[in-house]
Structures are given as C-alpha cells and as structure tokens.
Design an enzyme around this catalytic site. Structure first.
Site, PDB file in Angstrom:
ATOM      1  N   ARG A   1      38.626  36.800  38.300  1.00  0.00           N
ATOM      2  CA  ARG A   1      39.479  37.958  38.513  1.00  0.00           C
ATOM      3  C   ARG A   1      40.323  37.523  39.772  1.00  0.00           C
ATOM      4  O   ARG A   1      41.630  37.997  39.655  1.00  0.00           O
ATOM      5  CB  ARG A   1      38.371  39.164  39.018  1.00  0.00           C
ATOM      6  CG  ARG A   1      39.285  40.295  39.352  1.00  0.00           C
ATOM      7  CD  ARG A   1      38.254  41.394  39.607  1.00  0.00           C
ATOM      8  NE  ARG A   1      38.987  42.838  39.948  1.00  0.00           N
ATOM      9  CZ  ARG A   1      38.524  43.742  40.941  1.00  0.00           C
ATOM     10  NH1 ARG A   1      37.177  43.438  41.351  1.00  0.00           N
ATOM     11  NH2 ARG A   1      38.959  44.797  41.198  1.00  0.00           N
TER      12      ARG A   1
ATOM     13  N   HIS B   1      44.296  38.028  39.470  1.00  0.00           N
ATOM     14  CA  HIS B   1      45.083  38.749  40.681  1.00  0.00           C
ATOM     15  C   HIS B   1      45.912  38.217  41.332  1.00  0.00           C
ATOM     16  O   HIS B   1      47.268  38.617  41.735  1.00  0.00           O
ATOM     17  CB  HIS B   1      43.996  39.405  41.533  1.00  0.00           C
ATOM     18  CG  HIS B   1      43.451  40.601  41.112  1.00  0.00           C
ATOM     19  ND1 HIS B   1      42.845  41.549  41.865  1.00  0.00           N
ATOM     20  CD2 HIS B   1      43.037  41.105  39.767  1.00  0.00           C
ATOM     21  CE1 HIS B   1      42.292  42.907  40.976  1.00  0.00           C
ATOM     22  NE2 HIS B   1      42.446  42.273  39.717  1.00  0.00           N
TER      23      HIS B   1
ATOM     24  N   ASN C   1      42.004  44.307  46.025  1.00  0.00           N
ATOM     25  CA  ASN C   1      41.351  43.015  46.166  1.00  0.00           C
ATOM     26  C   ASN C   1      40.264  43.148  47.220  1.00  0.00           C
ATOM     27  O   ASN C   1      39.670  41.837  47.468  1.00  0.00           O
ATOM     28  CB  ASN C   1      42.441  41.892  46.614  1.00  0.00           C
ATOM     29  CG  ASN C   1      43.751  41.642  45.628  1.00  0.00           C
ATOM     30  OD1 ASN C   1      43.342  41.794  44.513  1.00  0.00           O
ATOM     31  ND2 ASN C   1      44.667  41.421  46.128  1.00  0.00           N
TER      32      ASN C   1
ATOM     33  N   HIS D   1      36.198  40.539  30.978  1.00  0.00           N
ATOM     34  CA  HIS D   1      35.146  41.558  31.385  1.00  0.00           C
ATOM     35  C   HIS D   1      33.866  41.413  30.757  1.00  0.00           C
ATOM     36  O   HIS D   1      32.868  42.273  30.930  1.00  0.00           O
ATOM     37  CB  HIS D   1      35.729  42.975  31.187  1.00  0.00           C
ATOM     38  CG  HIS D   1      36.674  43.416  32.202  1.00  0.00           C
ATOM     39  ND1 HIS D   1      37.625  44.652  32.149  1.00  0.00           N
ATOM     40  CD2 HIS D   1      37.209  42.783  33.233  1.00  0.00           C
ATOM     41  CE1 HIS D   1      38.509  44.690  33.033  1.00  0.00           C
ATOM     42  NE2 HIS D   1      38.384  43.592  33.833  1.00  0.00           N
TER      43      HIS D   1
END
Length: 333
Positions: free
Chosen positions: A70, A74, A99, A196
């Site tokens: 992740r 990001h 975040n 995910h």
C-alpha cells in the site's frame, strides 16, 4: 467431453501465451526510464539485501507485506514513484490522513541502512520501496516479477497532494479517471486493487455501509446478508472504529484471487471494492480473475498483477537533475 477438455486446454495455453507475451512486451517498453539489473555492477547484492530484510520483518509480522504494498501504491500516485511518502515533516505526505495508518517504514529504513553499508550512495529509497513491494507479494505466496530500477528520490513531499489518492467511497467513474490520470487503464485498476487480497481495513472506513448507507438509516443493499451479520459483529455501531477487519475474508495474509470471488458473492468490505463487481465496465476483469478454473485464474492474476505493478512503478519517475539518492530515506539530503 473429450472435445470440452481439448477446448479447455487450448484456452488455457492461449491465455497463458498471450498474457506472458503482454508482460514481456511491456517490460521492453519501459526500458527508457528504468531497467532490470540497473544495480548489477554498482551494487550486485541490492535485491538480495532487500529481499532478506522483507523476509525477516514478515516472519515477525506478516501484516507488514500489505503495508509495504500500500505504501508503494500511495507513493506512486503522489509526485510519482520517488519515495516522497517516506519524508518526515509537519506537512509531508506521511502526515496526511490517507497515510496515517501506513506501516512498514522500518523495513525500508532497515534495508537502506544495510545498503548504505554495502554500497554507499548508490541505491535510491524509491527503488528500495519498489523492490520491497514486489518481495512483499512473494513472501505472501504470490509470484515474482522483474522490477525495473533506476529511480531517483524526490525532494518534494506535500500533504495536501494526497487529496487525489483513490478513495474508499469513489465511484467507478472517479476510480477509472484517477488511474487514467496516471496513464493506467481500467484493467490496471481492477488488477492493482486486487492487492487487497492481503491486508485489513479499520471499521471507520466501511461501518457506514452497515448501519447508515447514504443516509438511509439501513445497510448497503449490495452486501451479502450473511456477510452483513459478520461485519456487524466485527464492527458494532458506535464500537471501536480502529478495529481491523480482513479485506479478503479468510485469506488476509495470503496473496491469491479469492478477493475477486468474494466480490462476486457480495463480500467486498470497502464500498469502492464492491463497486468493481457491480459495474459492468469492471466486472469483466473481476470475472477473469475469479473464473471456474482456479489454477488458470490464479496464474492470470499473478502475471497481470506483475505487469500492472511494473507499469505503475514507472509513474513520473525522477531522473537526472530531478532527484537525488537520499542518504537516509526519511530526509532530503
């Protein structure tokens, strides 16, 4: 039946061939910015050191794999894949709301310390993050892929620029547009969100679906009724908003395609995830990764995930005078 199995075998090998060729062709097309084996002479043990570091941390805490994946996502969607998400400060990306729950910074710092001892001022933090994201998939049971390297670290990190990160309430149209803005297509969207299959989400990000969806005072009708009961037990109304729930029920630490099967059964945890099944423009790809032939579906997903990760990891790569190689990942030189 013999004809059916012959057709199935032909379909399998055709899909395998075309998917592998797509991955191979794409790997060639990104060479202008980054390339596989960039550190083969300047720091030949770079990938070995990063892989070992990820493995060590994963054995102590398996949730670190989802955190690294992740974090890379990001990072790439804000200022490009330049490790700007790692920079400390009062108003940097790291401090922005999307975040705040990221984890895995210590893995990158650990790898960087070892690499600076072995090859001072050679390996960028951006490349460490890209390789660590790949290795986090491998230790979770997914397939490996070659990571093109040669990125430089950025010098700019602004919290407000995270506002355009894909969000858990985004419509399919908004999700697609955010990916298009980064030169990623609808297939990349569905494939990368498949990350995910590992990791969790806090109740605060989906509890509204359970009790007051769109201000209706009731639940999201797209949630499977039995799954709704499960989620309500895990996330009671007015309960602990920080409680973590698996995004891929029963498989939160294993990289597989069951995430897509869950979407087809109305068992998506995040609203934005479930919409991938409910919208015709994305459902086709969900079905491709959750087909009746599990071995084939998993193979296709693994190959396509690697392809899309390579594509994503080349978003707005810094080269030349655009960046630097940080001595420590949390601060600009």
């Amino acid at each position: 039946m013999a004809g059916y199995y012959a057709y199935t075998n032909l379909t399998f090998f055709y899909l395998l061939f075309t998917t592998l060729m797509t991955l191979n062709n794409y790997s060639i097309s990104v060479q202008a910015q980054t390339r596989v084996g960039y550190y083969s002479r300047t720091c030949p043990r770079a990938e070995t050191i990063i892989r070992s570091t990820v493995g060590t941390h994963f054995r102590s805490n398996p949730t670190i794999a989802a955190g690294l994946l992740r974090m890379h996502f990001h990072d790439c969607f804000v200022q490009g894949c330049d490790a700007s998400i790692l920079i400390d400060g009062t108003s940097t990306e790291k401090t922005a709301r999307p975040n705040l729950l990221l984890r895995g910074y210590e893995v990158i710092d650990d790898a960087k310390t070892q690499l600076e001892a072995a090859c001072p001022n050679v390996v960028s933090c951006a490349d460490i993050l890209a390789i660590a994201a790949r290795d986090s998939i491998v230790v979770s049971g997914g397939a490996s892929w070659s990571v093109p390297t040669g990125r430089l670290d950025g010098r700019v990190s602004i919290a407000s620029e995270t506002d355009n990160l894909p969000g858990f309430t985004d419509s399919i149209e908004v999700q697609i547009q955010k990916f298009v803005d980064k030169k990623l297509n609808t297939q990349d969207l569905v494939t990368l969100v498949g990350g995910h299959t590992i990791g969790t989400s806090a109740c605060q990000f989906f509890r509204y679906r359970l009790y007051n969806f769109n201000g209706t005072g009731t639940s999201d009708p797209t949630i499977n009724p039995s799954f709704l009961t499960t989620l309500r037990n895990l996330c009671p109304d007015n309960g602990d908003a920080s409680r973590r729930v698996a995004l891929d029920t029963g498989s939160e630490n294993r990289f597989d395609q069951s995430y897509y099967t869950n979407l087809g059964n109305g068992r998506g945890v995040l609203e934005s995830d479930q919409k991938l099944w409910n919208d015709a423009s994305t459902r086709t790809f969900v079905q491709r990764f959750s087909g009746p032939f599990r071995g084939l579906s998993r193979l296709i997903f693994n190959v396509e995930f690697g392809r899309s990760m390579v594509k994503m990891s080349n978003i707005e790569v810094k080269t030349g005078t655009q960046g630097e190689i940080r001595r420590i990942c949390s601060a600009i030189n």
